[in-house]
Design a protein around this motif. Structure first.
Motif, PDB file in Angstrom:
ATOM      1  N   ALA A  19      62.914   3.783  45.900  1.00 48.70           N
ATOM      2  CA  ALA A  19      62.630   2.444  46.723  1.00 48.70           C
ATOM      3  C   ALA A  19      62.125   2.854  48.287  1.00 48.70           C
ATOM      4  CB  ALA A  19      63.732   1.631  46.689  1.00 48.70           C
ATOM      5  N   LEU A  20      62.662   3.731  48.689  1.00 44.12           N
ATOM      6  CA  LEU A  20      62.406   4.500  50.312  1.00 44.12           C
ATOM      7  C   LEU A  20      60.805   4.930  50.076  1.00 44.12           C
ATOM      8  CD1 LEU A  20      63.663   4.739  52.919  1.00 44.12           C
ATOM      9  CD2 LEU A  20      64.571   7.120  52.140  1.00 44.12           C
ATOM     10  N   TYR A  21      60.664   5.902  49.277  1.00 43.20           N
ATOM     11  CA  TYR A  21      59.264   6.198  48.842  1.00 43.20           C
ATOM     12  C   TYR A  21      58.292   5.043  49.219  1.00 43.20           C
ATOM     13  CZ  TYR A  21      55.915   9.954  47.699  1.00 43.20           C
ATOM     14  OH  TYR A  21      54.671  10.807  47.966  1.00 43.20           O
ATOM     15  N   LYS A  22      58.600   4.006  48.379  1.00 39.36           N
ATOM     16  CA  LYS A  22      57.550   2.876  48.199  1.00 39.36           C
ATOM     17  C   LYS A  22      57.391   2.204  49.676  1.00 39.36           C
ATOM     18  CE  LYS A  22      56.828  -1.725  46.342  1.00 39.36           C
ATOM     19  NZ  LYS A  22      56.040  -2.158  47.564  1.00 39.36           N
ATOM     20  N   ILE A  31      58.905   2.676  60.274  1.00 40.30           N
ATOM     21  CA  ILE A  31      59.350   4.036  59.409  1.00 40.30           C
ATOM     22  C   ILE A  31      58.091   4.621  58.952  1.00 40.30           C
ATOM     23  CG2 ILE A  31      59.052   2.402  57.174  1.00 40.30           C
ATOM     24  CD1 ILE A  31      61.759   4.146  56.287  1.00 40.30           C
ATOM     25  N   GLU A  32      58.337   6.107  59.222  1.00 43.84           N
ATOM     26  CA  GLU A  32      57.208   6.885  58.738  1.00 43.84           C
ATOM     27  C   GLU A  32      57.492   8.490  58.559  1.00 43.84           C
ATOM     28  OE1 GLU A  32      55.341   6.369  62.726  1.00 43.84           O
ATOM     29  OE2 GLU A  32      56.650   7.748  63.684  1.00 43.84           O
ATOM     30  N   TRP A  33      56.690   9.041  57.951  1.00 46.26           N
ATOM     31  CA  TRP A  33      56.696  10.247  57.840  1.00 46.26           C
ATOM     32  C   TRP A  33      56.256  11.379  59.097  1.00 46.26           C
ATOM     33  CZ3 TRP A  33      58.571  11.962  53.258  1.00 46.26           C
ATOM     34  CH2 TRP A  33      58.389  11.220  51.990  1.00 46.26           C
ATOM     35  N   ASN A  34      56.998  12.293  59.086  1.00 46.03           N
ATOM     36  CA  ASN A  34      56.519  13.292  60.156  1.00 46.03           C
ATOM     37  C   ASN A  34      55.142  13.854  59.791  1.00 46.03           C
ATOM     38  OD1 ASN A  34      57.263  15.135  58.206  1.00 46.03           O
ATOM     39  ND2 ASN A  34      58.301  16.637  59.721  1.00 46.03           N
ATOM     40  N   LYS A  35      54.647  14.739  60.705  1.00 47.46           N
ATOM     41  CA  LYS A  35      53.204  15.093  60.252  1.00 47.46           C
ATOM     42  C   LYS A  35      53.203  16.053  58.971  1.00 47.46           C
ATOM     43  CE  LYS A  35      51.753  15.402  65.219  1.00 47.46           C
ATOM     44  NZ  LYS A  35      51.281  16.364  66.197  1.00 47.46           N
ATOM     45  N   ASP A  36      54.193  16.791  58.689  1.00 44.04           N
ATOM     46  CA  ASP A  36      54.009  17.637  57.425  1.00 44.04           C
ATOM     47  C   ASP A  36      54.738  17.238  56.425  1.00 44.04           C
ATOM     48  OD1 ASP A  36      56.486  18.177  58.337  1.00 44.04           O
ATOM     49  OD2 ASP A  36      56.557  20.282  58.203  1.00 44.04           O
ATOM     50  N   GLY A  37      55.177  15.742  56.505  1.00 44.80           N
ATOM     51  CA  GLY A  37      55.606  15.058  55.215  1.00 44.80           C
ATOM     52  C   GLY A  37      56.891  15.591  54.925  1.00 44.80           C
ATOM     53  N   THR A  38      57.886  16.475  55.571  1.00 43.52           N
ATOM     54  CA  THR A  38      58.987  16.818  55.122  1.00 43.52           C
ATOM     55  C   THR A  38      60.221  15.877  55.708  1.00 43.52           C
ATOM     56  OG1 THR A  38      58.999  18.473  57.117  1.00 43.52           O
ATOM     57  CG2 THR A  38      58.201  19.045  55.083  1.00 43.52           C
ATOM     58  N   LYS A  39      60.044  14.949  56.650  1.00 40.55           N
ATOM     59  CA  LYS A  39      61.115  14.387  57.300  1.00 40.55           C
ATOM     60  C   LYS A  39      60.631  12.732  57.323  1.00 40.55           C
ATOM     61  CE  LYS A  39      62.392  18.255  59.948  1.00 40.55           C
ATOM     62  NZ  LYS A  39      61.688  18.914  61.011  1.00 40.55           N
ATOM     63  N   GLU A  51      64.107  -4.734  53.589  1.00 40.06           N
ATOM     64  CA  GLU A  51      62.921  -4.257  52.688  1.00 40.06           C
ATOM     65  C   GLU A  51      63.867  -3.694  51.517  1.00 40.06           C
ATOM     66  OE1 GLU A  51      59.763  -4.124  52.867  1.00 40.06           O
ATOM     67  OE2 GLU A  51      59.504  -5.347  54.808  1.00 40.06           O
ATOM     68  N   LEU A  52      64.846  -2.982  51.565  1.00 34.70           N
ATOM     69  CA  LEU A  52      65.575  -2.527  50.592  1.00 34.70           C
ATOM     70  C   LEU A  52      66.081  -3.763  49.637  1.00 34.70           C
ATOM     71  CD1 LEU A  52      67.442   0.473  51.959  1.00 34.70           C
ATOM     72  CD2 LEU A  52      65.720   0.520  50.150  1.00 34.70           C
ATOM     73  N   ALA A 105      55.623  12.449  44.948  1.00 35.96           N
ATOM     74  CA  ALA A 105      56.320  11.418  44.411  1.00 35.96           C
ATOM     75  C   ALA A 105      57.247  11.813  43.279  1.00 35.96           C
ATOM     76  CB  ALA A 105      55.782  10.080  44.290  1.00 35.96           C
ATOM     77  N   ASP A 106      56.843  12.754  42.430  1.00 34.48           N
ATOM     78  CA  ASP A 106      57.818  13.156  41.279  1.00 34.48           C
ATOM     79  C   ASP A 106      58.976  13.908  41.637  1.00 34.48           C
ATOM     80  OD1 ASP A 106      55.772  12.072  39.718  1.00 34.48           O
ATOM     81  OD2 ASP A 106      54.637  13.999  39.462  1.00 34.48           O
ATOM     82  N   SER A 107      58.792  14.521  42.860  1.00 33.53           N
ATOM     83  CA  SER A 107      60.296  15.173  43.260  1.00 33.53           C
ATOM     84  C   SER A 107      61.015  14.147  43.823  1.00 33.53           C
ATOM     85  CB  SER A 107      59.715  16.396  44.135  1.00 33.53           C
ATOM     86  OG  SER A 107      59.363  15.972  45.409  1.00 33.53           O
ATOM     87  N   ALA A 108      60.531  13.455  44.452  1.00 32.46           N
ATOM     88  CA  ALA A 108      61.339  12.065  44.973  1.00 32.46           C
ATOM     89  C   ALA A 108      62.114  11.390  43.878  1.00 32.46           C
ATOM     90  CB  ALA A 108      60.545  11.003  45.861  1.00 32.46           C
TER      91      ALA A 108
END
Length: 135
Positions: A19-22, A31-39, A51-52, A105-108
């Motif tokens: 749900a968070l990924y969606k 709500i956003e990702w950091n630049k490298d997409g790890t946080k 939203e949840l 998304a698969d790892s999430a």
């Protein structure tokens, strides 16, 4: 067919990370990702709970939101709870998980809820009427 696939087919957002990924993929400004997409970071916990809830989760307050992050192994990197009354939403709460990555998304989807490490001690409540030796 795998039971995990059955759950995800009948309920598209069966887990909190899904749900968070969606929500993150919808491109919100709060709500956003950091630049490298790890946080990830968010500055509006009420909106995140809303939203949840729209996706079928029962998050009612910030404690249940934190519990979901903790149950799935996310690490809190910064905390905006201390500045709760920030009308401009300048303070962000940041979380990270080694398997929660922007372009994967698969790892999430593979992130599992952690099990309790130890069982809670059962406390036996005593009452004058519950003692079998008096009968």
């Amino acid at each position: 067919m795998d039971i995990y696939k059955l759950i995800t087919l009948s309920q598209p957002f069966a887990t909190f990370p899904q749900a968070l990924y969606k929500i993150l993929s919808e491109g919100h400004t709060w709500i956003e990702w950091n630049k490298d997409g790890t946080k990830i970071r968010y500055n509006n916990p009420d909106r995140l709970m809303h939203e949840l809830q729209a996706l079928g989760f029962k998050a009612q307050d910030s404690a249940s939101l934190s519990k979901n992050f903790n149950d799935y192994g996310f690490k809190r990197l910064s905390d905006a709870r201390k500045s709760r009354y920030d009308p401009w939403r300048n303070n962000w709460t940041i979380f990270a998980h080694p398997n929660f990555l922007r372009h994967n998304a698969d790892s999430a989807n593979a992130i599992q809820r952690r099990r309790a490490r130890r069982p809670r001690a059962q406390s036996k409540k005593s009452s004058p009427c519950s003692d079998d030796s008096t009968w």
